[in-house]
Design an enzyme around this catalytic site. Structure first.
Site, PDB file in Angstrom:
ATOM      1  N   LEU A 242     -87.655  15.393  13.616  1.00 25.75           N
ATOM      2  CA  LEU A 242     -86.501  16.172  13.141  1.00 25.75           C
ATOM      3  C   LEU A 242     -85.274  15.456  13.450  1.00 25.75           C
ATOM      4  O   LEU A 242     -84.551  15.706  14.502  1.00 25.75           O
ATOM      5  CB  LEU A 242     -86.541  17.638  13.594  1.00 25.75           C
ATOM      6  CG  LEU A 242     -85.996  18.674  12.790  1.00 25.75           C
ATOM      7  CD1 LEU A 242     -86.351  18.734  11.257  1.00 25.75           C
ATOM      8  CD2 LEU A 242     -86.316  19.838  13.184  1.00 25.75           C
ATOM      9  N   HIS A 243     -85.109  14.332  12.506  1.00 27.61           N
ATOM     10  CA  HIS A 243     -83.914  13.546  12.911  1.00 27.61           C
ATOM     11  C   HIS A 243     -82.515  14.023  12.753  1.00 27.61           C
ATOM     12  O   HIS A 243     -81.934  14.093  14.106  1.00 27.61           O
ATOM     13  CB  HIS A 243     -83.689  12.179  12.019  1.00 27.61           C
ATOM     14  CG  HIS A 243     -85.232  11.597  11.736  1.00 27.61           C
ATOM     15  ND1 HIS A 243     -85.655  10.531  12.576  1.00 27.61           N
ATOM     16  CD2 HIS A 243     -85.926  11.679  10.761  1.00 27.61           C
ATOM     17  CE1 HIS A 243     -86.561  10.018  12.035  1.00 27.61           C
ATOM     18  NE2 HIS A 243     -87.094  10.807  10.882  1.00 27.61           N
TER      19      HIS A 243
END
Ligand code: BDR
Ligand code: CA
Length: 313
Positions: A242-243
């Site tokens: 989940l950048h």
């Protein structure tokens, strides 16, 4: 402490959407002045649409959303439908936005806001290619000194690349823009793949989003379900990274992240390594540090924060 004023520059993108939701759920710490859309994961007309859909999902149709640059400074646009789906926000079934797109260009909004607000009070949060930010700096160099900080998702050192063997997507799409931003002299905090590849949406973490039972919790679970199918296969990991929410989490709980203040240069010449972030992690170059380059994250703390905040929407 009053909340930090921020502009989120974004190319939603499911992980951009979660980053925006986290910011909108955290009014004590963050005041979102506006969203500026840029071409990246999908073309501009879709990122500008998706940004508004996310505001409406959060119950915040009052947030001004601006469309910006529809292509990188000196290259053809590269998109990532293979990760994010045709719309960029595949997964949940969200309604078309009813809120309007603002008339002004995103670059003008960035310039005007930085000139209007007291110096050192507005933080820029780029979650996509850096085209809008670089254009604003080129158009109005006087604003660079007025930026409080730029906290961005982009680049990699130990993790090297995700769109090519040498480059991370956001930097690869517009390396010329990244070069301008990294050389600007503005205070820079970078969330590279080295951090975001540790922020994995495992099944229990995704179940926790869904268990919120709210439209936001369910939509976030569906978004992560969607891009997980690609990332799990690619990385063979327990979940998808989940950048972009690492950027907004940093504004709320900076102690979740550790890194080094180092020199980072952007490769803009070689086709083979185009967009590589040449990060002097071991401080061997003698070049002056220009970025706080993060390397580690307290992933459990990050997901606890995220779930707790999403529950507020
Ligand atoms: C970055 O690229 C995009 O696909 C994501 O939204 C994130 O900003 C990760 O490399
Ligand atoms: Ca993004």
């Amino acid at each position: 402490m009053p909340p930090r004023k921020i502009i989120i520059d974004t190319d939603p993108g499911q992980d951009d959407a979660v980053a925006i939701l986290l910011a909108l759920a955290s009014a004590d710490e963050i005041e979102v002045l506006g969203l500026t859309a840029v071409a990246g994961n999908v073309p501009l007309h879709l990122t500008a649409r998706n940004a508004r859909m996310v505001c409406e999902l959060a119950g915040r149709p009052d947030i001004p959303v601006f469309a910006g640059c529809d292509r990188p400074l000196g290259r053809d646009l590269v998109t990532a439908e293979h990760v994010h789906g045709k719309t960029g926000l595949d997964g949940p079934d969200l309604p078309d936005p009813a809120m309007p797109l603002q008339d002004a260009h995103a670059v003008d909004f960035i310039v005007d806001t930085l000139r209007a607000e007291p110096p050192g009070t507005v933080t820029l949060c780029p979650l996509g290619p850096l085209t809008n930010i670089a254009m604003a700096f080129e158009k109005a160099p006087d604003i660079v000194n007025r930026v409080a900080e730029i906290v961005l998702m982009g680049g990699a050192y130990f993790e090297v690349g995700n769109i090519t063997p040498a480059a991370e997507f956001n930097i690869y799409v517009d390396p010329q823009a990244a070069r301008i931003v990294f050389k600007s002299g503005a205070k820079l905090t970078v969330m590279p793949l080295d951090v975001t590849h540790k922020a994995l949406v495992t099944k229990p973490r995704n179940d926790a989003f869904r268990a919120l039972g709210t439209p936001v919790g369910v939509a976030v679970a569906q978004m992560t379900d969607f891009f997980e199918r690609f990332d799990k296969e690619k990385y063979g990991s327990a979940g998808a990274p989940l950048h972009d929410p690492c950027v907004t989490a940093y504004l709320i709980r900076p102690e979740l992240f550790t890194g080094r203040h180092i020199n980072v240069e952007i490769e803009t010449q070689s086709e083979l390594t185009m967009g590589m972030t040449v990060a002097d992690w071991w401080r061997v170059s003698g070049r002056a540090p220009n970025a706080m380059f993060m390397g580690d994250i307290d992933a459990d703390g990050f997901f606890t924060l995220l779930t707790e905040r999403l529950a507020r929407l």
